[in-house]
Design an enzyme around this catalytic site. Structure first.
Site, PDB file in Angstrom:
ATOM      1  N   TYR A 187       0.713  -1.160   0.084  1.00  0.00           N
ATOM      2  CA  TYR A 187       0.059   0.012   0.039  1.00  0.00           C
ATOM      3  C   TYR A 187       0.954   1.266  -0.122  1.00  0.00           C
ATOM      4  O   TYR A 187       0.268   2.276  -0.315  1.00  0.00           O
ATOM      5  CB  TYR A 187      -0.895   0.056   1.140  1.00  0.00           C
ATOM      6  CG  TYR A 187      -2.089  -1.052   1.059  1.00  0.00           C
ATOM      7  CD1 TYR A 187      -2.261  -1.652   0.131  1.00  0.00           C
ATOM      8  CD2 TYR A 187      -2.701  -1.004   2.484  1.00  0.00           C
ATOM      9  CE1 TYR A 187      -3.254  -2.729   0.219  1.00  0.00           C
ATOM     10  CE2 TYR A 187      -3.662  -2.340   2.232  1.00  0.00           C
ATOM     11  CZ  TYR A 187      -4.042  -3.171   1.200  1.00  0.00           C
ATOM     12  OH  TYR A 187      -4.995  -3.858   1.262  1.00  0.00           O
ATOM     13  N   LYS A 212       3.920 -15.335   2.876  1.00  0.00           N
ATOM     14  CA  LYS A 212       3.793 -16.185   1.527  1.00  0.00           C
ATOM     15  C   LYS A 212       5.284 -16.301   1.200  1.00  0.00           C
ATOM     16  O   LYS A 212       5.802 -16.045   0.120  1.00  0.00           O
ATOM     17  CB  LYS A 212       3.067 -15.229   0.419  1.00  0.00           C
ATOM     18  CG  LYS A 212       2.720 -16.203  -0.631  1.00  0.00           C
ATOM     19  CD  LYS A 212       1.882 -17.301  -0.431  1.00  0.00           C
ATOM     20  CE  LYS A 212       1.561 -17.843  -1.649  1.00  0.00           C
ATOM     21  NZ  LYS A 212       0.712 -19.411  -1.623  1.00  0.00           N
ATOM     22  N   ASP A 256      -2.441 -18.138   2.002  1.00  0.00           N
ATOM     23  CA  ASP A 256      -3.693 -18.883   1.389  1.00  0.00           C
ATOM     24  C   ASP A 256      -4.278 -20.133   2.367  1.00  0.00           C
ATOM     25  O   ASP A 256      -5.467 -20.173   2.389  1.00  0.00           O
ATOM     26  CB  ASP A 256      -3.466 -19.460   0.070  1.00  0.00           C
ATOM     27  CG  ASP A 256      -2.043 -20.143  -0.003  1.00  0.00           C
ATOM     28  OD1 ASP A 256      -1.292 -20.006   1.046  1.00  0.00           O
ATOM     29  OD2 ASP A 256      -1.571 -20.786  -0.967  1.00  0.00           O
ATOM     30  N   ASP A 263      -5.228  -7.000   5.917  1.00  0.00           N
ATOM     31  CA  ASP A 263      -6.636  -6.145   5.460  1.00  0.00           C
ATOM     32  C   ASP A 263      -7.811  -7.223   5.136  1.00  0.00           C
ATOM     33  O   ASP A 263      -8.676  -7.405   5.286  1.00  0.00           O
ATOM     34  CB  ASP A 263      -6.119  -5.336   4.133  1.00  0.00           C
ATOM     35  CG  ASP A 263      -7.308  -4.322   3.952  1.00  0.00           C
ATOM     36  OD1 ASP A 263      -8.484  -4.502   4.354  1.00  0.00           O
ATOM     37  OD2 ASP A 263      -7.098  -3.477   2.915  1.00  0.00           O
ATOM     38  N   ASP A 265     -11.097  -8.761   7.333  1.00  0.00           N
ATOM     39  CA  ASP A 265     -12.481  -8.772   6.827  1.00  0.00           C
ATOM     40  C   ASP A 265     -12.886 -10.306   6.752  1.00  0.00           C
ATOM     41  O   ASP A 265     -14.133 -10.293   7.076  1.00  0.00           O
ATOM     42  CB  ASP A 265     -12.379  -8.326   5.666  1.00  0.00           C
ATOM     43  CG  ASP A 265     -12.295  -6.667   5.461  1.00  0.00           C
ATOM     44  OD1 ASP A 265     -11.998  -6.094   6.732  1.00  0.00           O
ATOM     45  OD2 ASP A 265     -12.643  -6.005   4.398  1.00  0.00           O
TER      46      ASP A 265
END
Length: 360
Positions: A138, A189, A221, A245, A249
């Site tokens: 970001y 990851k 994942d 993020d 959620d």
């Protein structure tokens, strides 16, 4: 205690308005609370031509803590990226050094049937996502758009983390786990990304200073799958900005509704910006339909983390539990056929429960 209120856009003014009622009730009981409001996001652009007006940032920096509603809306979608409402949120996090984002996912027993998963899978759920907030893709540079040699449009962003950024958020993760069940899962990851290889190395090194905390690692994942397969295996998850993020959620739906999840974004000294994790919900803005409980619970987090008033935090959280126990529901947490109430009524109910708890 000086609190900056940044209602923002969409349902932001409604949910912050409900939280203001709670703050006013606490002030009426003798708590020394002062509030001042300022625009951010689309409201900031409307007021000053930028999503984070200078006056808003100055207010936030002067305040002891910040309560934010939500930013964004379709009327701002055509603006240049630099002045989109979301840039105001990213900018205030960066300018205030709010690198540690705490996102609890707690399932209230009364809402077990509202979860998208079977009640036996989520009953008793209580996990915390610790998300790094001021680095990663970001904020990484270079970023932008360009035209390739064959004339094709191409967008690019840079995932980047420095060792010091990983180290400080890892410490927050370990300290948070130490106050809970002493289990920390670091999500990355590392089988694909160099950034994640460094992440795993640094988190592992920090873990040597916390022998009382059990550290595990998981690819993002798999973590996404495990959150819906067996969410109660997690105590604290620490991860980067983008992964956090997405995962937080996802975790919100385990708790019945994204309208139930608060968050705290903290700097190195514990000063924080507090907000619900949901967005501005422009489709229901101004209709008295939004769930204000995540915002009210964000106020509880404010008193717990910035003001070190656990007694006040417990009282607010107890009031929320009381209204849920009474069967009061906004539309997002109501089962088919259940009667629902609006934003204002839910805020009033929490205030009434606060007063009742004082009498008890």
């Amino acid at each position: 205690m000086k609190i900056a209120l940044l209602p923002g856009d969409g349902i932001g003014p409604e949910i912050v308005g409900a939280a203001q009622k709670v703050l006013a009730a606490l002030a009426a009981d003798g708590l020394a609370v002062e509030t001042e409001s300022a625009p951010i996001g689309g409201a900031g652009y409307d007021a000053a031509g930028q999503p984070l007006p200078d006056a808003t940032l100055a207010l936030a920096q002067r305040a002891d803590a910040v309560l934010l509603g939500a930013v964004g809306g379709p009327r701002y979608d055509a603006l240049p990226r630099a002045v989109r409402p979301e840039q105001g949120l990213l900018a205030i996090r960066k300018r205030m050094g709010l690198f540690a984002n705490l996102r609890p996912a707690l399932l209230y027993p009364e809402l077990a049937a509202s979860s998208t998963l079977k009640a036996d899978v989520v009953a008793g759920l209580d996990l915390m996502v610790v998300r790094e907030l001021t680095g990663d893709i970001y904020f990484g540079e270079p970023r932008g758009r360009r035209t390739t040699e064959n004339g094709e449009a191409e967008g690019f962003d840079t995932m980047r983390y420095a060792e010091s950024e990983i180290r400080r958020i890892a410490k927050v993760g370990f300290e948070t786990a130490r106050r809970r069940q002493r289990r920390l899962c670091s999500v990355d990851k590392a089988n694909v990304l160099d950034t994640s290889i460094l992440w795993r190395e640094v988190v592992t090194a920090v873990g040597r200073d916390y022998p009382d905390v059990a550290l595990t690692h998981m690819y993002v994942d798999n973590a996404a799958m495990q959150l819906v397969r067996n969410p109660k295996q997690f105590d604290v998850i620490v991860t980067g900005n983008m992964f956090g993020d997405i995962l937080s959620d996802e975790a919100s739906m385990l708790a019945g509704s994204i309208g139930m999840l608060p968050s705290a974004s903290l700097d190195a000294a514990g000063k924080g910006l507090y907000e619900p994790i949901h967005g501005s919900a422009p489709d229901i803005a101004g209709q008295d339909k939004a769930n204000p409980l995540a915002t009210i619970l964000s106020v509880a987090m404010m008193f717990r983390h910035t003001f070190a008033r656990t007694d006040v935090a417990d009282r607010i959280e107890g009031a929320v539990r009381a209204v849920l126990a009474q069967g009061l529901r906004t539309g997002d947490i109501a089962l088919p056929g259940e009667r629902t109430i609006g934003t204002r009524a839910m805020g009033d109910a929490v205030v009434a429960a606060l007063k009742e708890r004082k009498r008890l």
